[in-house]
Design a protein around this motif. Structure first.
Motif, PDB file in Angstrom:
ATOM      1  N   ALA A  64       9.432  -2.782  -7.766  1.00 21.80           N
ATOM      2  CA  ALA A  64       9.719  -2.347  -6.397  1.00 21.80           C
ATOM      3  C   ALA A  64       9.124  -3.302  -5.370  1.00 21.80           C
ATOM      4  CB  ALA A  64       9.167  -0.939  -6.171  1.00 21.80           C
ATOM      5  N   LEU A  65       8.037  -3.964  -5.730  1.00 21.32           N
ATOM      6  CA  LEU A  65       7.400  -4.893  -4.813  1.00 21.32           C
ATOM      7  C   LEU A  65       8.040  -6.283  -4.865  1.00 21.32           C
ATOM      8  CD1 LEU A  65       3.648  -3.955  -5.375  1.00 21.32           C
ATOM      9  CD2 LEU A  65       5.065  -3.429  -3.382  1.00 21.32           C
ATOM     10  N   ALA A  66       8.729  -6.570  -5.972  1.00 22.33           N
ATOM     11  CA  ALA A  66       9.363  -7.885  -6.127  1.00 22.33           C
ATOM     12  C   ALA A  66      10.738  -7.868  -5.463  1.00 22.33           C
ATOM     13  CB  ALA A  66       9.501  -8.235  -7.613  1.00 22.33           C
ATOM     14  N   HIS A  74       0.835  -1.205   0.000  1.00 22.46           N
ATOM     15  CA  HIS A  74       0.000   0.000   0.000  1.00 22.46           C
ATOM     16  C   HIS A  74       0.875   1.261   0.000  1.00 22.46           C
ATOM     17  CE1 HIS A  74      -3.161   2.851   1.018  1.00 22.46           C
ATOM     18  NE2 HIS A  74      -2.422   3.256   2.047  1.00 22.46           N
ATOM     19  N   GLU A  75       1.935   1.252   0.796  1.00 22.49           N
ATOM     20  CA  GLU A  75       2.812   2.419   0.888  1.00 22.49           C
ATOM     21  C   GLU A  75       3.548   2.658  -0.427  1.00 22.49           C
ATOM     22  OE1 GLU A  75       3.669   1.871   5.676  1.00 22.49           O
ATOM     23  OE2 GLU A  75       5.028   1.018   4.175  1.00 22.49           O
ATOM     24  N   VAL A  76       3.996   1.580  -1.087  1.00 22.63           N
ATOM     25  CA  VAL A  76       4.686   1.730  -2.372  1.00 22.63           C
ATOM     26  C   VAL A  76       3.721   2.283  -3.418  1.00 22.63           C
ATOM     27  CG1 VAL A  76       5.815   0.486  -4.252  1.00 22.63           C
ATOM     28  CG2 VAL A  76       6.362  -0.081  -1.882  1.00 22.63           C
ATOM     29  N   VAL A 103       3.113   6.065  -2.951  1.00 22.93           N
ATOM     30  CA  VAL A 103       4.206   6.878  -3.500  1.00 22.93           C
ATOM     31  C   VAL A 103       4.121   6.900  -5.024  1.00 22.93           C
ATOM     32  CG1 VAL A 103       6.706   7.038  -3.759  1.00 22.93           C
ATOM     33  CG2 VAL A 103       5.720   6.455  -1.540  1.00 22.93           C
ATOM     34  N   ALA A 104       3.880   5.730  -5.624  1.00 28.50           N
ATOM     35  CA  ALA A 104       3.825   5.636  -7.078  1.00 28.50           C
ATOM     36  C   ALA A 104       2.697   6.479  -7.652  1.00 28.50           C
ATOM     37  CB  ALA A 104       3.656   4.172  -7.486  1.00 28.50           C
ATOM     38  N   ASP A 105       1.540   6.480  -6.999  1.00 25.58           N
ATOM     39  CA  ASP A 105       0.405   7.267  -7.500  1.00 25.58           C
ATOM     40  C   ASP A 105       0.703   8.756  -7.444  1.00 25.58           C
ATOM     41  OD1 ASP A 105      -0.968   4.949  -7.953  1.00 25.58           O
ATOM     42  OD2 ASP A 105      -2.122   5.020  -6.083  1.00 25.58           O
ATOM     43  N   GLU A 106       1.325   9.214  -6.368  1.00 21.19           N
ATOM     44  CA  GLU A 106       1.625  10.645  -6.224  1.00 21.19           C
ATOM     45  C   GLU A 106       2.676  11.109  -7.227  1.00 21.19           C
ATOM     46  OE1 GLU A 106       0.373  13.049  -4.571  1.00 21.19           O
ATOM     47  OE2 GLU A 106      -1.045  11.978  -3.293  1.00 21.19           O
TER      48      GLU A 106
END
Length: 338
Positions: free
Chosen positions: A64-66, A45-47, A50-53
């Protein structure tokens, strides 16, 4: 929130310390400075927040999640995504511990996602904050400093591996059952170290090729070349370590085989000696068996035995014993049993 440090920099000076991500993005747009967000093991959720903003590409989020990726560099428009594999040498257990850090660098922001204790990005931030002229060059300067820190942290790892290899070379000619296992274990660590370091020269060369297109300052290009030189030397030493360990394993295998052959030879010689002794014992047993057999027959004391009353019965029995004994002795002597 997994935010370790969060700051806005204007002209190389830290001007704001936002408490939340939303505040960071608002301040970045208002001040027109560079935001540097440091995350430690963030949630999905936190990643994505940041990506959406920041308007990051979906593949950046996926990467980034992998976790457990090999070092690589990807460009998505004006955004760079890097995966680095820092390492540190643990003296107490004589092992190399590998970490993972993701760096997302855009025109006016840097996001670092750390999945292990190494590298010390707090030290990188402190170093840049004391060099305002370098930090004023923007995200490229932060990217350089992180690369430089990761590469510098490889030096103690190389020293630790080299010391372990020296110990193994001294251990080779001492009979030690753990030597082979230790060589295999150390070779595995060197291979992992090669996987962490070998992609770096190509990554840095790719950054240099894009320097002119993305208007990276000449001084920063020089800094990157210096890091490239260090990575090439590190890769060469890692290759040398691999070769030395391969040779050590070959030597150890040869020594073990020689020891096994010597042990087999000793066992064979012992078996031959035992066989010779068995032959001698069997031969003398057979020689003694002949007179024993005759003596047993004539010791039965039956009343009706033709030879009991014969004058030459006793000399005949003794003569038969001697003839049979000497005959068997001659046969066994000829065969080499006695």
């Amino acid at each position: 929130m997994a935010i370790i440090d969060n700051a806005i920099y204007v002209g190389g000076v830290r001007t704001e310390n936002p408490r939340t991500l939303s505040e960071t993005f608002e301040t970045m747009r208002e001040r027109g400075g560079m935001g540097w967000i440091g995350l430690y093991r963030p949630s999905e959720h936190e990643v994505r927040e940041v990506a959406d903003e920041l308007g990051l590409h979906a593949l950046v989020v996926e990467d980034a999640l992998a976790g457990h990726q090999r070092p690589k560099i990807e460009r998505y428009g004006d955004v760079l995504f890097l995966v680095l594999r820092p390492a540190r040498y643990l003296d107490d257990v004589e092992e190399v511990e590998f970490g993972e850090v993701h760096v997302v660098a855009g025109p006016d922001f840097v996001v670092t996602i750390r999945h292990a204790e190494s590298p010390d990005l707090g030290r990188v931030r402190a170093r840049l904050e004391h060099d305002q002229q370098l930090l004023a060059r923007g995200p490229e300067a932060v990217l350089y400093a992180i690369l430089d820190e990761v590469v510098d942290e490889y030096a103690p790892v190389l020293a630790g591996l080299e010391n372990d290899i020296d110990e193994i070379e001294n251990q080779l000619f001492v009979e030690d059952a753990d030597a082979t296992e230790r060589i295999y274990k150390l070779a595995r660590e060197v291979i992992d170290f090669q996987r962490a370091t070998q992609p770096l020269p190509g990554m840095l060369e790719a950054l240099q090729r894009g320097s002119e297109k993305y208007q990276v300052e000449v001084e920063l290009q020089q800094y990157l070349r210096d890091v490239l030189d260090h990575t090439l030397r590190i890769a060469d030493r890692a290759t040398t370590f691999r070769t030395v360990l391969d040779n050590a394993l070959t030597v150890e295998s040869t020594i073990v085989a020689r020891r096994q052959n010597e042990e087999m030879r000793r066992m064979t010689e012992l078996s031959i000696r035992q066989n010779e002794e068995v032959k001698k014992i069997s031969g003398w047993a057979a020689i003694l068996f002949a007179p024993t057999l005759i003596g047993t027959i004539y010791g039965m004391n039956f009343t009706v035995m033709p030879e009991l009353d014969w004058t030459f019965g006793y000399p005949m029995a003794v003569g038969a014993m001697l003839v049979m004994g000497l005959g068997l002795y001659a046969v066994f002597k000829k065969k080499g049993w006695l």
